[in-house]
Scaffold this active site. Structure first.
Site, PDB file in Angstrom:
ATOM      1  N   ARG A   7     -41.577  30.035  -5.430  1.00 58.01           N
ATOM      2  CA  ARG A   7     -40.558  30.680  -6.250  1.00 58.01           C
ATOM      3  C   ARG A   7     -39.198  30.085  -5.931  1.00 58.01           C
ATOM      4  O   ARG A   7     -38.893  29.816  -4.763  1.00 58.01           O
ATOM      5  CB  ARG A   7     -40.496  32.196  -5.961  1.00 58.01           C
ATOM      6  CG  ARG A   7     -41.528  33.017  -6.731  1.00 58.01           C
ATOM      7  CD  ARG A   7     -41.210  33.050  -8.230  1.00 58.01           C
ATOM      8  NE  ARG A   7     -42.166  33.810  -9.009  1.00 58.01           N
ATOM      9  CZ  ARG A   7     -43.271  33.326  -9.572  1.00 58.01           C
ATOM     10  NH1 ARG A   7     -43.603  32.065  -9.426  1.00 58.01           N
ATOM     11  NH2 ARG A   7     -44.069  34.099 -10.292  1.00 58.01           N
ATOM     12  N   GLU A  39     -34.223  28.958 -14.044  1.00 58.96           N
ATOM     13  CA  GLU A  39     -35.221  28.266 -14.872  1.00 58.96           C
ATOM     14  C   GLU A  39     -34.962  28.530 -16.346  1.00 58.96           C
ATOM     15  O   GLU A  39     -34.842  29.693 -16.733  1.00 58.96           O
ATOM     16  CB  GLU A  39     -36.627  28.733 -14.469  1.00 58.96           C
ATOM     17  CG  GLU A  39     -36.966  28.291 -13.053  1.00 58.96           C
ATOM     18  CD  GLU A  39     -38.405  28.596 -12.642  1.00 58.96           C
ATOM     19  OE1 GLU A  39     -39.198  29.072 -13.467  1.00 58.96           O
ATOM     20  OE2 GLU A  39     -38.723  28.350 -11.478  1.00 58.96           O
ATOM     21  N   HIS A  49     -42.284  24.310 -13.572  1.00 58.22           N
ATOM     22  CA  HIS A  49     -43.001  25.554 -13.246  1.00 58.22           C
ATOM     23  C   HIS A  49     -44.384  25.570 -13.914  1.00 58.22           C
ATOM     24  O   HIS A  49     -44.701  26.469 -14.708  1.00 58.22           O
ATOM     25  CB  HIS A  49     -42.178  26.788 -13.651  1.00 58.22           C
ATOM     26  CG  HIS A  49     -42.621  28.032 -12.922  1.00 58.22           C
ATOM     27  ND1 HIS A  49     -41.762  29.043 -12.589  1.00 58.22           N
ATOM     28  CD2 HIS A  49     -43.842  28.433 -12.471  1.00 58.22           C
ATOM     29  CE1 HIS A  49     -42.428  30.010 -11.969  1.00 58.22           C
ATOM     30  NE2 HIS A  49     -43.704  29.664 -11.890  1.00 58.22           N
TER      31      HIS A  49
HETATM   32  P1  NAD Z   1     -50.086  35.978  -1.731  1.00 58.94           P
HETATM   33  O1  NAD Z   1     -49.501  37.347  -1.849  1.00 58.94           O
HETATM   34  O2  NAD Z   1     -51.553  35.834  -1.672  1.00 58.94           O
HETATM   35  O3  NAD Z   1     -49.471  35.234  -0.460  1.00 58.94           O
HETATM   36  C1  NAD Z   1     -48.127  35.314  -0.121  1.00 58.94           C
HETATM   37  C2  NAD Z   1     -48.049  35.319   1.412  1.00 58.94           C
HETATM   38  O4  NAD Z   1     -46.675  35.291   1.789  1.00 58.94           O
HETATM   39  C3  NAD Z   1     -48.671  36.586   2.022  1.00 58.94           C
HETATM   40  O5  NAD Z   1     -49.687  36.241   2.939  1.00 58.94           O
HETATM   41  C4  NAD Z   1     -47.480  37.237   2.733  1.00 58.94           C
HETATM   42  O6  NAD Z   1     -47.865  37.856   3.956  1.00 58.94           O
HETATM   43  C5  NAD Z   1     -46.567  36.058   2.966  1.00 58.94           C
HETATM   44  N1  NAD Z   1     -45.180  36.430   3.193  1.00 58.94           N
HETATM   45  C6  NAD Z   1     -44.477  37.436   2.611  1.00 58.94           C
HETATM   46  N2  NAD Z   1     -43.220  37.460   3.108  1.00 58.94           N
HETATM   47  C7  NAD Z   1     -43.151  36.449   4.012  1.00 58.94           C
HETATM   48  C8  NAD Z   1     -42.119  35.969   4.860  1.00 58.94           C
HETATM   49  N3  NAD Z   1     -40.908  36.549   4.885  1.00 58.94           N
HETATM   50  N4  NAD Z   1     -42.379  34.912   5.651  1.00 58.94           N
HETATM   51  C9  NAD Z   1     -43.613  34.313   5.643  1.00 58.94           C
HETATM   52  N5  NAD Z   1     -44.630  34.743   4.884  1.00 58.94           N
HETATM   53  C10 NAD Z   1     -44.398  35.795   4.066  1.00 58.94           C
HETATM   54  O7  NAD Z   1     -49.468  35.163  -2.949  1.00 58.94           O
HETATM   55  P2  NAD Z   1     -50.050  33.824  -3.597  1.00 58.94           P
HETATM   56  O8  NAD Z   1     -50.950  34.171  -4.711  1.00 58.94           O
HETATM   57  O9  NAD Z   1     -50.516  32.923  -2.531  1.00 58.94           O
HETATM   58  O10 NAD Z   1     -48.692  33.261  -4.261  1.00 58.94           O
HETATM   59  C11 NAD Z   1     -47.674  32.674  -3.451  1.00 58.94           C
HETATM   60  C12 NAD Z   1     -46.445  32.368  -4.290  1.00 58.94           C
HETATM   61  O11 NAD Z   1     -46.777  31.419  -5.312  1.00 58.94           O
HETATM   62  C13 NAD Z   1     -45.868  33.585  -5.027  1.00 58.94           C
HETATM   63  O12 NAD Z   1     -44.453  33.535  -4.950  1.00 58.94           O
HETATM   64  C14 NAD Z   1     -46.262  33.363  -6.453  1.00 58.94           C
HETATM   65  O13 NAD Z   1     -45.372  33.975  -7.341  1.00 58.94           O
HETATM   66  C15 NAD Z   1     -46.168  31.845  -6.507  1.00 58.94           C
HETATM   67  N6  NAD Z   1     -46.876  31.263  -7.653  1.00 58.94           N
HETATM   68  C16 NAD Z   1     -46.327  30.186  -8.260  1.00 58.94           C
HETATM   69  C17 NAD Z   1     -46.972  29.620  -9.367  1.00 58.94           C
HETATM   70  C18 NAD Z   1     -46.384  28.414 -10.039  1.00 58.94           C
HETATM   71  O14 NAD Z   1     -46.632  28.233 -11.230  1.00 58.94           O
HETATM   72  N7  NAD Z   1     -45.679  27.554  -9.367  1.00 58.94           N
HETATM   73  C19 NAD Z   1     -48.152  30.183  -9.866  1.00 58.94           C
HETATM   74  C20 NAD Z   1     -48.708  31.259  -9.200  1.00 58.94           C
HETATM   75  C21 NAD Z   1     -48.050  31.795  -8.082  1.00 58.94           C
END
Ligand code: NAD
Length: 302
Positions: free
Chosen positions: A230, A259, A277
């Site tokens: 993000r 964005e 994205h």
């Molecule tokens: P998820 O919830 O499975 O994993 C996120 C992890 O981050 C969790 O394990 C959580 O404990 C950890 N976390 C939270 N706060 C933290 C901190 N301060 N320090 C370290 N770790 C921390 O989520 P996911 O499905 O793996 O998605 C991860 C990211 O990818 C999200 O932001 C999601 O929106 C983004 N994403 C981006 C796209 C894209 O098109 N680029 C698509 C899907 C998801």
């Protein structure tokens, strides 16, 4: 029978599955906020991806109408005022696992593109240049250390793929206990030991500018940064400075503080590989998202 409003494009098979579930499906993508405000109350459920923003005024009006459910095809819920929805008794669901592999593959692609100058090499060759000298000084993933910030769904997929490339994987995630196949470390240790750093965290007040000037200062010289998570988790100005100083070798960026990012110096930077994205943007992920959206709608109204 429930009335379902599709606000952003969803796989055709999913629309069929919802209709087969006995529901009426109306597709109205690309609505203005005013149109959404008028239309949403007439429906029992909304299906959105990331484009449609479901904010407080829409929720309040729709809750006085028929709205009971919002399904977001995708992971992040930042385009929906979830606290307001909860207070109004509107259920909000997403499809968190459906796009994990697609995002992980893009993160790997960004790592490879950054290490081997794929962006500039491609661009300059199309302009008639044969710049073997500049672009023949790449890095290898093999034998290097990958630091994953966040160790959730996407990150675990990246770890699995990275091990196939012969990388050592370490991670920082305060909410995850030790993992079998990756070493848990604190953030400072990760910053000081990683050759590649990839972020996979949500953007919130705790993660805003998690990577800022101080953190770039702690990194190894020549580190590669990848952000497919993000915008706002990395301070773009600090990243730019670290690219210019040579601290950061290259960066792969799929998500931005704003964005679209407009006339951003980060986008134009020679050492940055950018994508708009598109982390979840594969046909297979879209299909999985659609299947999951249909399943959530049908089971909610069963
Ligand atoms: P998820 O919830 O499975 O994993 C996120 C992890 O981050 C969790 O394990 C959580 O404990 C950890 N976390 C939270 N706060 C933290 C901190 N301060 N320090 C370290 N770790 C921390 O989520 P996911 O499905 O793996 O998605 C991860 C990211 O990818 C999200 O932001 C999601 O929106 C983004 N994403 C981006 C796209 C894209 O098109 N680029 C698509 C899907 C998801």
């Amino acid at each position: 029978m429930a009335r379902i409003l599709i606000c952003d494009p969803v796989d055709d098979a999913a629309l069929k599955a919802i209709r087969d579930g006995g529901h009426e499906v109306v597709e109205k993508t690309g609505m203005s906020p005013e149109e959404l405000l008028e239309t949403a109350p007439q429906f029992d459920a909304l299906v959105v991806r990331s484009a449609t923003k479901v904010r407080k005024p829409v929720l309040e009006k729709a809750a006085r109408g028929n709205l009971k459910l919002i399904v977001r095809g995708g992971v992040g819920l930042d385009n929906i005022d979830t606290d307001v929805a909860a207070g109004l008794g509107i259920t909000v669901n997403n499809t968190p696992a459906a796009s994990s592999v697609a995002v992980a593959e893009l993160a790997m692609a960004q790592m490879l593109a950054c290490s081997r100058f794929l962006g500039p090499a491609n661009l300059t060759m199309k302009n008639g240049e044969w710049n073997k000298k500049s672009y023949g000084k790449g890095k290898e993933l093999f034998g290097s250390t990958l630091g994953l910030i966040g160790f959730g769904r996407i990150s675990c997929e990246v770890a699995r793929m990275a091990r196939g490339f012969g990388m050592k994987v370490i991670f920082f995630d305060p909410y995850i206990d030790d993992a079998e196949d990756a070493q848990k470390v604190d953030l400072d240790t990760l910053l000081g030991n990683s050759d590649f750093i990839s972020l996979h965290i949500p953007h919130n007040k705790d993660t805003h500018y998690l990577l800022d000037s101080a953190q770039f200062g702690m990194m190894k010289d020549g580190v590669v940064i990848v952000n497919c998570a993000r915008g706002g988790t990395v301070n773009e100005a600090a990243l730019l400075a670290a690219l210019d100083s040579g601290k950061v070798f290259a960066a792969g960026v799929d998500v931005f503080e704003e964005e679209p990012p407009g006339d951003s110096p980060l986008v134009k930077h020679q050492k940055v590989v950018v994508t708009p994205h598109i982390g979840a943007g594969t046909a297979a992920a879209k299909k999985r998202v659609g299947t999951e959206v249909a399943r959530k709608i049908n089971s909610f109204f069963e």
